[in-house]
Design a protein around this motif. Sequence first.
Motif, PDB file in Angstrom:
ATOM      1  N   MET A 174      24.266  38.629  44.475  1.00 14.77           N
ATOM      2  CA  MET A 174      24.813  39.919  45.304  1.00 14.77           C
ATOM      3  C   MET A 174      24.216  41.192  44.914  1.00 14.77           C
ATOM      4  N   PRO A 175      23.528  42.087  45.545  1.00 15.44           N
ATOM      5  CA  PRO A 175      23.029  43.244  45.285  1.00 15.44           C
ATOM      6  C   PRO A 175      23.870  44.363  44.866  1.00 15.44           C
ATOM      7  N   ALA A 176      23.545  45.466  44.171  1.00 19.42           N
ATOM      8  CA  ALA A 176      24.399  46.541  43.846  1.00 19.42           C
ATOM      9  C   ALA A 176      24.394  47.434  45.286  1.00 19.42           C
ATOM     10  N   ASN A 177      25.366  48.087  45.220  1.00 22.10           N
ATOM     11  CA  ASN A 177      25.372  49.180  46.323  1.00 22.10           C
ATOM     12  C   ASN A 177      25.711  48.665  47.592  1.00 22.10           C
ATOM     13  N   THR A 214      34.995  55.443  49.834  1.00 19.22           N
ATOM     14  CA  THR A 214      35.474  56.433  48.570  1.00 19.22           C
ATOM     15  C   THR A 214      36.216  55.521  47.446  1.00 19.22           C
ATOM     16  N   ASP A 215      36.558  56.258  46.398  1.00 14.00           N
ATOM     17  CA  ASP A 215      37.127  55.446  45.293  1.00 14.00           C
ATOM     18  C   ASP A 215      38.641  55.034  45.627  1.00 14.00           C
ATOM     19  N   GLU A 216      39.234  55.781  46.489  1.00 14.19           N
ATOM     20  CA  GLU A 216      40.603  55.242  47.011  1.00 14.19           C
ATOM     21  C   GLU A 216      40.360  53.879  47.945  1.00 14.19           C
ATOM     22  N   GLU A 217      39.259  53.925  48.682  1.00 16.10           N
ATOM     23  CA  GLU A 217      38.935  52.752  49.292  1.00 16.10           C
ATOM     24  C   GLU A 217      38.587  51.516  48.612  1.00 16.10           C
ATOM     25  N   LEU A 218      37.858  51.828  47.467  1.00 12.34           N
ATOM     26  CA  LEU A 218      37.689  50.774  46.640  1.00 12.34           C
ATOM     27  C   LEU A 218      38.875  50.092  45.835  1.00 12.34           C
ATOM     28  N   ASP A 219      39.856  50.970  45.498  1.00  9.19           N
ATOM     29  CA  ASP A 219      40.779  50.443  45.113  1.00  9.19           C
ATOM     30  C   ASP A 219      41.822  49.689  45.830  1.00  9.19           C
ATOM     31  N   GLN A 220      41.735  50.056  47.277  1.00 12.10           N
ATOM     32  CA  GLN A 220      42.401  49.272  48.341  1.00 12.10           C
ATOM     33  C   GLN A 220      41.902  48.133  48.376  1.00 12.10           C
ATOM     34  N   ILE A 231      39.250  33.244  42.960  1.00  7.99           N
ATOM     35  CA  ILE A 231      38.523  33.893  41.766  1.00  7.99           C
ATOM     36  C   ILE A 231      39.382  34.425  40.660  1.00  7.99           C
ATOM     37  N   PRO A 232      38.899  34.324  39.275  1.00  6.34           N
ATOM     38  CA  PRO A 232      39.841  34.911  38.260  1.00  6.34           C
ATOM     39  C   PRO A 232      39.743  36.228  37.693  1.00  6.34           C
ATOM     40  N   HIS A 233      38.860  37.168  38.610  1.00  2.11           N
ATOM     41  CA  HIS A 233      38.577  38.676  38.131  1.00  2.11           C
ATOM     42  C   HIS A 233      39.969  39.474  38.732  1.00  2.11           C
ATOM     43  N   GLY A 234      39.932  40.415  37.686  1.00  2.00           N
ATOM     44  CA  GLY A 234      41.159  41.418  38.034  1.00  2.00           C
ATOM     45  C   GLY A 234      40.431  42.700  38.935  1.00  2.00           C
ATOM     46  N   LYS A 235      41.379  43.723  38.897  1.00  2.00           N
ATOM     47  CA  LYS A 235      41.138  44.665  39.797  1.00  2.00           C
ATOM     48  C   LYS A 235      39.876  45.291  39.152  1.00  2.00           C
ATOM     49  N   GLU A 236      39.737  45.756  38.085  1.00  2.00           N
ATOM     50  CA  GLU A 236      38.473  46.707  37.280  1.00  2.00           C
ATOM     51  C   GLU A 236      37.529  45.736  37.762  1.00  2.00           C
ATOM     52  N   ALA A 237      37.473  44.225  37.445  1.00  2.00           N
ATOM     53  CA  ALA A 237      36.303  43.651  37.573  1.00  2.00           C
ATOM     54  C   ALA A 237      35.828  43.621  39.013  1.00  2.00           C
ATOM     55  N   LEU A 238      36.831  43.589  39.934  1.00  2.00           N
ATOM     56  CA  LEU A 238      36.318  43.265  41.247  1.00  2.00           C
ATOM     57  C   LEU A 238      35.680  44.722  41.750  1.00  2.00           C
ATOM     58  N   LYS A 239      36.448  45.912  41.215  1.00  2.00           N
ATOM     59  CA  LYS A 239      35.839  47.215  41.904  1.00  2.00           C
ATOM     60  C   LYS A 239      34.366  47.403  41.126  1.00  2.00           C
ATOM     61  N   ASP A 240      33.965  46.859  39.885  1.00  2.28           N
ATOM     62  CA  ASP A 240      32.675  46.613  39.230  1.00  2.28           C
ATOM     63  C   ASP A 240      31.573  45.976  40.077  1.00  2.28           C
ATOM     64  N   ILE A 241      32.168  44.576  40.654  1.00  3.40           N
ATOM     65  CA  ILE A 241      31.358  43.746  41.291  1.00  3.40           C
ATOM     66  C   ILE A 241      31.073  44.421  42.685  1.00  3.40           C
ATOM     67  N   ALA A 242      31.900  45.028  43.229  1.00  7.42           N
ATOM     68  CA  ALA A 242      31.683  45.602  44.750  1.00  7.42           C
ATOM     69  C   ALA A 242      30.747  46.887  44.390  1.00  7.42           C
ATOM     70  N   VAL A 243      30.627  47.496  43.417  1.00  5.49           N
ATOM     71  CA  VAL A 243      29.768  48.706  43.401  1.00  5.49           C
ATOM     72  C   VAL A 243      28.381  48.272  42.807  1.00  5.49           C
TER      73      VAL A 243
END
Length: 273
Positions: free
Chosen positions: A233-236, A241-247, A215-227
């Motif tokens: 893919m539905p939201a939420n 936590t935010d730390e786990e989202l970064d990990q 997939i071509p997404h970067g870190k911020e894009a992946l975090k946004d998609i996950a949330v």
Amino acid sequence: MQRGKGMKFVEDSRVLDKESRNKIPKDYSEYPGRTEAFWPNFLLKEWLVGAVFLIGFLCLVAAHPSPLEQQADPNNASYIPLPDWYFLFLYELLKYEFAAGDYVVIGTVVIPGLAFGALLIAPFLDRGPERRPSKRPIATGLMLLGVIATIWLTYESVEAVNWEDRANYSVEAVPDVEIDEEDPGYEVYQNNCMSCHGGQLEGNPASGGPSLVGIPHGKEALKDIAVNGVGEMPANMFEGTDEELDQLAEFIISVNEQANGEGEEGESEEESE
């Protein structure tokens, strides 16, 4: 009185005659339909045919081994296992109303038991010496019924399978990456994403989860998609936590770097994005 007239000579059973000494097979040309001895002539031909078939089958198996699917994933509850081709007819039988559900015993025990039982008792039901199928209606009928039912059920089962989707489960479709289970992001991925995207990030066609490798997404894009989700893919969906989202995002990026053979250059590009 002529010598021997009116007298009956009895052979001594302790003395072997010439015919029994030589043990020459009988000449069966006098008997219609039986032109050779069962042993060793007939059996030798049967063994030769069986040996040729067995060798040919072994060569076919060696040249085209059975295709394997990926390792079983207990987190993928939507995966439907498919038996090998020689059991597809029984697999299809269990889809019918009176062979599944409350009647599963009929489909798994009663019907197969009657079928194999009929094959076992067929030689005792029809003992006729005739070889023509028309002269042996019971044996011929049981054989035709079994062959037609097996071919039809196998055909129906093959037609119902989406083979393009199942190809994604093959061993060849597994991404050529090594998952670092010690990575803190792996545990986060396991708790939030594995059921839809697979243990190797290969995706899950049954649940609609796409592959996360390539997939071509970067870190911020992946975090946004996950949330917030994306597409189907539905939201939420992410719970953490935010730390786990970064990990989680860093873990997915590291796997993609490994698959693409990238190093520090790919990491700097993702940070800039």
